[in-house]
Design an enzyme around this catalytic site. Structure first.
Site, mmCIF file in Angstrom:
data_model
loop_
_atom_site.group_PDB
_atom_site.id
_atom_site.type_symbol
_atom_site.label_atom_id
_atom_site.label_comp_id
_atom_site.label_asym_id
_atom_site.label_seq_id
_atom_site.Cartn_x
_atom_site.Cartn_y
_atom_site.Cartn_z
ATOM 1 N N ASP A 49 50.574 -12.424 -9.868
ATOM 2 C CA ASP A 49 49.271 -12.230 -10.430
ATOM 3 C C ASP A 49 49.000 -11.759 -11.543
ATOM 4 O O ASP A 49 49.791 -12.165 -12.392
ATOM 5 C CB ASP A 49 48.695 -11.167 -9.154
ATOM 6 C CG ASP A 49 47.219 -11.478 -8.766
ATOM 7 O OD1 ASP A 49 46.361 -11.991 -9.632
ATOM 8 O OD2 ASP A 49 46.898 -11.099 -7.513
ATOM 9 N N HIS A 72 49.261 -14.443 -13.999
ATOM 10 C CA HIS A 72 48.027 -15.035 -14.379
ATOM 11 C C HIS A 72 47.706 -14.697 -15.644
ATOM 12 O O HIS A 72 46.446 -14.924 -16.099
ATOM 13 C CB HIS A 72 46.751 -14.852 -13.314
ATOM 14 C CG HIS A 72 47.115 -15.269 -11.957
ATOM 15 N ND1 HIS A 72 46.447 -14.941 -10.618
ATOM 16 C CD2 HIS A 72 48.100 -16.094 -11.550
ATOM 17 C CE1 HIS A 72 47.172 -15.656 -9.863
ATOM 18 N NE2 HIS A 72 47.665 -16.356 -10.036
#
Length: 108
Positions: A49, A72
């Site tokens: 993430d 991300h």
């Protein structure tokens, strides 16, 4: 989340290595919310993430000399609400799906 900084003042997080598989969901490296004077420096972060997520109510947040990937990227969200502010300097992103994402509120 690996490290959550919430309702804190004067936090230094440096020289850390945070790793999770690139396909692991909801594994933010650092999640900063409603905090001020947070300095995230000299860290290696690879997650599934956000490497760093900075959200509402946060002021004087600085991320410097970060190596991010996989993940991300770095997300800075809800800026403008509650006069939030953040700064990212010298970040290296390798294998991340995004770079630095900045999400803001419209301020009247």
């Amino acid at each position: 989340m690996h490290i959550r900084v919430q309702n804190c003042n004067n936090v230094w997080a440096s020289n850390l290595i945070i790793r999770a598989p690139g396909d692991s969901p909801n594994t933010d490296g650092f999640h900063v919310t409603h905090s001020q004077n947070v300095f995230i420096t000299n860290n290696i972060i690879g997650t599934g993430d956000d490497c760093i997520s900075i959200v509402s109510g946060s002021k004087n947040i600085r991320a410097t000399d970060i190596i991010c990937g996989p993940g991300h990227g770095i997300s800075i969200g809800s800026l403008g609400q509650d006069k939030s502010e953040a700064q990212v300097n010298r970040a290296t992103l390798k294998g991340s799906t995004n770079g630095v994402r900045i999400k803001t509120w419209q301020v009247n």
